[in-house]
Design a protein around this motif. Structure first.
Motif, PDB file in Angstrom:
ATOM      1  N   GLU A 128       0.885  -1.186  -0.143  1.00 19.42           N
ATOM      2  CA  GLU A 128      -0.076  -0.052  -0.068  1.00 19.42           C
ATOM      3  C   GLU A 128       0.805   1.244  -0.015  1.00 19.42           C
ATOM      4  O   GLU A 128       2.018   1.154   0.718  1.00 19.42           O
ATOM      5  CB  GLU A 128      -0.921  -0.004   1.290  1.00 19.42           C
ATOM      6  CG  GLU A 128      -1.730  -1.142   1.276  1.00 19.42           C
ATOM      7  CD  GLU A 128      -2.790  -1.191   2.483  1.00 19.42           C
ATOM      8  OE1 GLU A 128      -2.863  -0.170   3.038  1.00 19.42           O
ATOM      9  OE2 GLU A 128      -2.827  -2.357   3.018  1.00 19.42           O
ATOM     10  N   ALA A 129       0.396   2.439  -0.849  1.00 17.12           N
ATOM     11  CA  ALA A 129       1.402   3.454  -0.830  1.00 17.12           C
ATOM     12  C   ALA A 129       0.147   4.710  -0.565  1.00 17.12           C
ATOM     13  O   ALA A 129      -0.962   4.562  -0.313  1.00 17.12           O
ATOM     14  CB  ALA A 129       1.973   3.666  -2.194  1.00 17.12           C
ATOM     15  N   ASP A 130       0.615   5.881  -0.799  1.00 20.42           N
ATOM     16  CA  ASP A 130       0.062   7.118  -0.522  1.00 20.42           C
ATOM     17  C   ASP A 130      -1.446   6.888  -1.408  1.00 20.42           C
ATOM     18  O   ASP A 130      -1.273   7.330  -2.619  1.00 20.42           O
ATOM     19  CB  ASP A 130       0.490   8.070  -0.456  1.00 20.42           C
ATOM     20  CG  ASP A 130      -0.144   9.584  -0.339  1.00 20.42           C
ATOM     21  OD1 ASP A 130      -1.235   9.240   0.301  1.00 20.42           O
ATOM     22  OD2 ASP A 130       0.130  10.694  -0.621  1.00 20.42           O
ATOM     23  N   GLY A 131      -2.609   6.799  -0.922  1.00 20.34           N
ATOM     24  CA  GLY A 131      -3.774   6.779  -1.822  1.00 20.34           C
ATOM     25  C   GLY A 131      -4.296   5.711  -2.729  1.00 20.34           C
ATOM     26  O   GLY A 131      -5.139   5.606  -3.438  1.00 20.34           O
ATOM     27  N   PHE A 132      -3.429   4.660  -2.502  1.00 21.94           N
ATOM     28  CA  PHE A 132      -3.639   3.272  -3.291  1.00 21.94           C
ATOM     29  C   PHE A 132      -3.028   2.107  -2.994  1.00 21.94           C
ATOM     30  O   PHE A 132      -2.022   2.164  -2.099  1.00 21.94           O
ATOM     31  CB  PHE A 132      -3.174   3.500  -4.723  1.00 21.94           C
ATOM     32  CG  PHE A 132      -1.685   3.652  -5.150  1.00 21.94           C
ATOM     33  CD1 PHE A 132      -1.012   2.632  -5.390  1.00 21.94           C
ATOM     34  CD2 PHE A 132      -1.259   4.948  -5.029  1.00 21.94           C
ATOM     35  CE1 PHE A 132       0.327   2.758  -5.573  1.00 21.94           C
ATOM     36  CE2 PHE A 132       0.256   5.248  -5.151  1.00 21.94           C
ATOM     37  CZ  PHE A 132       0.944   4.162  -5.387  1.00 21.94           C
ATOM     38  N   GLY A 133      -3.458   0.955  -3.166  1.00 21.08           N
ATOM     39  CA  GLY A 133      -2.939  -0.422  -2.940  1.00 21.08           C
ATOM     40  C   GLY A 133      -2.253  -0.908  -4.349  1.00 21.08           C
ATOM     41  O   GLY A 133      -2.726  -0.440  -5.242  1.00 21.08           O
ATOM     42  N   TYR A 134      -1.545  -1.764  -3.941  1.00 21.61           N
ATOM     43  CA  TYR A 134      -0.994  -2.216  -5.550  1.00 21.61           C
ATOM     44  C   TYR A 134      -0.428  -3.924  -5.254  1.00 21.61           C
ATOM     45  O   TYR A 134      -0.104  -4.268  -4.158  1.00 21.61           O
ATOM     46  CB  TYR A 134       0.448  -1.597  -5.962  1.00 21.61           C
ATOM     47  CG  TYR A 134       1.441  -1.531  -4.778  1.00 21.61           C
ATOM     48  CD1 TYR A 134       2.396  -2.455  -5.007  1.00 21.61           C
ATOM     49  CD2 TYR A 134       1.591  -0.341  -3.931  1.00 21.61           C
ATOM     50  CE1 TYR A 134       3.413  -2.638  -4.005  1.00 21.61           C
ATOM     51  CE2 TYR A 134       2.526  -0.675  -2.944  1.00 21.61           C
ATOM     52  CZ  TYR A 134       3.622  -1.561  -3.073  1.00 21.61           C
ATOM     53  OH  TYR A 134       4.627  -1.703  -2.427  1.00 21.61           O
ATOM     54  N   CYS A 135      -0.422  -4.543  -6.619  1.00 22.48           N
ATOM     55  CA  CYS A 135      -0.046  -5.728  -6.554  1.00 22.48           C
ATOM     56  C   CYS A 135       1.062  -5.757  -7.523  1.00 22.48           C
ATOM     57  O   CYS A 135       0.852  -5.237  -8.886  1.00 22.48           O
ATOM     58  CB  CYS A 135      -1.111  -6.893  -6.856  1.00 22.48           C
ATOM     59  SG  CYS A 135      -2.140  -7.297  -5.515  1.00 22.48           S
ATOM     60  N   VAL A 136       2.302  -6.411  -7.241  1.00 20.07           N
ATOM     61  CA  VAL A 136       3.229  -6.737  -8.393  1.00 20.07           C
ATOM     62  C   VAL A 136       3.037  -8.233  -8.780  1.00 20.07           C
ATOM     63  O   VAL A 136       3.215  -8.974  -7.964  1.00 20.07           O
ATOM     64  CB  VAL A 136       4.567  -6.416  -7.617  1.00 20.07           C
ATOM     65  CG1 VAL A 136       5.647  -6.638  -8.774  1.00 20.07           C
ATOM     66  CG2 VAL A 136       4.741  -5.001  -7.053  1.00 20.07           C
ATOM     67  N   GLN A 137       3.055  -8.354 -10.113  1.00 17.00           N
ATOM     68  CA  GLN A 137       2.657  -9.621 -10.593  1.00 17.00           C
ATOM     69  C   GLN A 137       3.495  -9.882 -11.742  1.00 17.00           C
ATOM     70  O   GLN A 137       4.155  -9.193 -12.371  1.00 17.00           O
ATOM     71  CB  GLN A 137       1.292  -9.461 -11.241  1.00 17.00           C
ATOM     72  CG  GLN A 137       0.107  -8.893 -10.188  1.00 17.00           C
ATOM     73  CD  GLN A 137      -1.166  -9.028 -10.683  1.00 17.00           C
ATOM     74  OE1 GLN A 137      -1.516  -9.244 -11.916  1.00 17.00           O
ATOM     75  NE2 GLN A 137      -2.168  -8.015 -10.118  1.00 17.00           N
ATOM     76  N   GLU A 138       3.464 -11.233 -11.989  1.00 19.12           N
ATOM     77  CA  GLU A 138       4.027 -11.711 -13.272  1.00 19.12           C
ATOM     78  C   GLU A 138       3.564 -10.898 -14.656  1.00 19.12           C
ATOM     79  O   GLU A 138       2.435 -10.830 -14.888  1.00 19.12           O
ATOM     80  CB  GLU A 138       3.616 -13.299 -13.585  1.00 19.12           C
ATOM     81  CG  GLU A 138       4.237 -13.918 -14.688  1.00 19.12           C
ATOM     82  CD  GLU A 138       3.913 -15.345 -15.195  1.00 19.12           C
ATOM     83  OE1 GLU A 138       4.201 -15.876 -15.865  1.00 19.12           O
ATOM     84  OE2 GLU A 138       3.083 -15.844 -14.144  1.00 19.12           O
ATOM     85  N   LEU A 139       4.486 -10.678 -15.370  1.00 18.12           N
ATOM     86  CA  LEU A 139       4.578 -10.009 -16.650  1.00 18.12           C
ATOM     87  C   LEU A 139       4.241 -11.028 -17.831  1.00 18.12           C
ATOM     88  O   LEU A 139       5.433 -11.488 -17.998  1.00 18.12           O
ATOM     89  CB  LEU A 139       5.329  -8.928 -16.922  1.00 18.12           C
ATOM     90  CG  LEU A 139       4.976  -7.962 -18.232  1.00 18.12           C
ATOM     91  CD1 LEU A 139       3.755  -7.182 -18.324  1.00 18.12           C
ATOM     92  CD2 LEU A 139       6.156  -7.288 -18.711  1.00 18.12           C
ATOM     93  N   ILE A 140       3.227 -11.230 -18.507  1.00 16.49           N
ATOM     94  CA  ILE A 140       3.385 -12.104 -19.629  1.00 16.49           C
ATOM     95  C   ILE A 140       3.193 -11.430 -20.781  1.00 16.49           C
ATOM     96  O   ILE A 140       2.199 -10.478 -21.125  1.00 16.49           O
ATOM     97  CB  ILE A 140       2.014 -13.130 -19.356  1.00 16.49           C
ATOM     98  CG1 ILE A 140       1.940 -13.664 -18.137  1.00 16.49           C
ATOM     99  CG2 ILE A 140       2.010 -14.077 -20.722  1.00 16.49           C
ATOM    100  CD1 ILE A 140       0.677 -14.641 -18.031  1.00 16.49           C
ATOM    101  N   ASP A 141       4.303 -11.453 -21.677  1.00 17.07           N
ATOM    102  CA  ASP A 141       4.381 -10.952 -23.018  1.00 17.07           C
ATOM    103  C   ASP A 141       3.735 -12.024 -23.847  1.00 17.07           C
ATOM    104  O   ASP A 141       4.361 -13.033 -24.343  1.00 17.07           O
ATOM    105  CB  ASP A 141       5.652 -10.572 -23.300  1.00 17.07           C
ATOM    106  CG  ASP A 141       6.209  -9.306 -22.741  1.00 17.07           C
ATOM    107  OD1 ASP A 141       5.446  -8.297 -22.817  1.00 17.07           O
ATOM    108  OD2 ASP A 141       7.512  -9.459 -22.175  1.00 17.07           O
ATOM    109  N   GLY A 142       2.700 -11.817 -24.243  1.00 20.86           N
ATOM    110  CA  GLY A 142       1.813 -12.856 -25.340  1.00 20.86           C
ATOM    111  C   GLY A 142       0.515 -12.018 -25.829  1.00 20.86           C
ATOM    112  O   GLY A 142       0.323 -10.543 -25.547  1.00 20.86           O
ATOM    113  N   ARG A 143      -0.018 -12.807 -26.559  1.00 24.26           N
ATOM    114  CA  ARG A 143      -1.447 -12.080 -26.951  1.00 24.26           C
ATOM    115  C   ARG A 143      -2.842 -12.594 -26.337  1.00 24.26           C
ATOM    116  O   ARG A 143      -2.661 -14.031 -26.194  1.00 24.26           O
ATOM    117  CB  ARG A 143      -1.466 -12.474 -28.478  1.00 24.26           C
ATOM    118  CG  ARG A 143      -0.624 -11.923 -29.281  1.00 24.26           C
ATOM    119  CD  ARG A 143      -0.660 -12.302 -30.716  1.00 24.26           C
ATOM    120  NE  ARG A 143      -2.059 -11.645 -31.267  1.00 24.26           N
ATOM    121  CZ  ARG A 143      -2.510 -12.068 -32.519  1.00 24.26           C
ATOM    122  NH1 ARG A 143      -1.864 -13.042 -33.156  1.00 24.26           N
ATOM    123  NH2 ARG A 143      -3.593 -11.451 -33.039  1.00 24.26           N
TER     124      ARG A 143
END
Length: 313
Positions: free
Chosen positions: A80-95
């Motif tokens: 959580e940061a100032d004003g929002f929550g966040y999730c760091v996720q796997e980035l899938i480079d695909g279609r």
């Protein structure tokens, strides 16, 4: 588009998409030198609403963090940061399958069976851990470079309670959402089964289950049964008609009880379809993690052809 957030340890590259409640950014996780997807959820201004959303965000992020499956985009950590929550996720480079459909590229029936087997396997893993995706659709299924499918964007996922159901505010994508999502009814894994069935119908026929404005689509979902695939495309074998009918039944009690049941029905339809044209038997078995059977390994031509097709997308 939301402003670029500042998150310690992440060098933000740019926004890659946004929805009703969240924005996804592309970033670089400096410590481990990898590209990641960062999903941010802004907190409401009202203090009571903000506290409720923060509790729900933490609970759901922790539940999603327990998911570890080859066909689910993984979550590395949340904060959580100032004003929002966040999730760091796997980035899938695909279609995404949405982009495949929009490009007018029709998938072979065998490829659709393979993909749906992987999607149902991913959903089964989530359901066993009390997580309902609640927004299964072609845009949330991404083909990796190796041709395998990954279910992404659990952004409006819900964690079930001890009764294995959850009531949520109206969210989802009208074209694929189950009727109960518009009636503020309790949701369970059959909600995902409906959406997976609607997705499969679109892949099979190149046509959406229902058409019209968002309001018209929702009305038709609530009042009409989904059309059989072979009616929308007479060139399709009829074996998938009862599969889609059961998956997309308006009444959740008439749907498959579990995604495993849905996967088994897909396998049975594929077996009938393939046996009708080749007495040697089926090539794929989605209920068995969609790996080629021993018989198909002796006859690998279709399997290799399908893999080459997916890799070329």
């Amino acid at each position: 588009m939301a402003r670029m957030p500042e998150i310690e340890g992440i060098r933000m590259i740019g926004a890659s998409g946004s929805g009703a409640t969240a924005t996804v950014f592309r970033g670089h996780q400096i410590a481990v030198d990898r590209l990641v997807a960062v999903k941010t959820v802004p907190w409401p201004l009202d203090s009571v609403e903000r506290a409720a959303m923060q509790r729900r965000f933490r609970r759901e992020a922790e539940a999603l963090g327990r998911l570890a499956h080859r066909h689910i985009a993984g979550i590395y950590y949340y904060g959580e940061a100032d004003g929002f929550g966040y999730c760091v996720q796997e980035l899938i480079d695909g279609r995404s399958l949405r982009s495949v459909l929009e490009a007018g590229e029709r998938l072979p029936l065998a490829a659709i069976v393979l993909i749906m087997g992987q999607v149902t396997s991913a959903l089964g893993h989530a359901h066993q851990r009390g997580v309902i995706h609640s927004d299964v659709k072609p845009g949330n299924i991404v083909l990796r470079p190796d041709g395998s499918a990954a279910l992404v964007d659990f952004g409006i996922a819900r964690v079930t309670d001890s009764n294995a159901t959850v009531t949520q505010m109206v969210q989802g994508t009208p074209l694929y959402s189950a009727p109960e999502q518009w009636n503020a009814m309790a949701l369970d894994e059959r909600t995902d089964i409906y959406a997976a069935g609607a997705t499969m119908l679109h892949l099979l026929t190149w046509q959406r289950p229902f058409t019209g404005t968002a309001e018209q689509v929702i009305h038709r979902q609530l009042t009409e049964e989904a059309p059989p695939p072979s009616r929308l495309d007479p060139g399709l074998p009829p074996y998938f008609d009862p599969v889609i009918r059961a998956a997309m039944a308006k009444d959740p009690t008439r749907r498959y009880a579990t995604v495993a049941d849905f996967a088994t029905a897909i396998e049975r339809a594929w077996t009938l379809c393939h046996s009708a044209s080749d007495p040697a038997g089926p090539v794929l078995s989605p209920a068995r993690r969609v790996l080629p059977s021993r018989r198909s390994r002796r006859r690998p031509g279709l399997w290799r052809k399908m893999r080459r097709f997916l890799n070329a997308l």
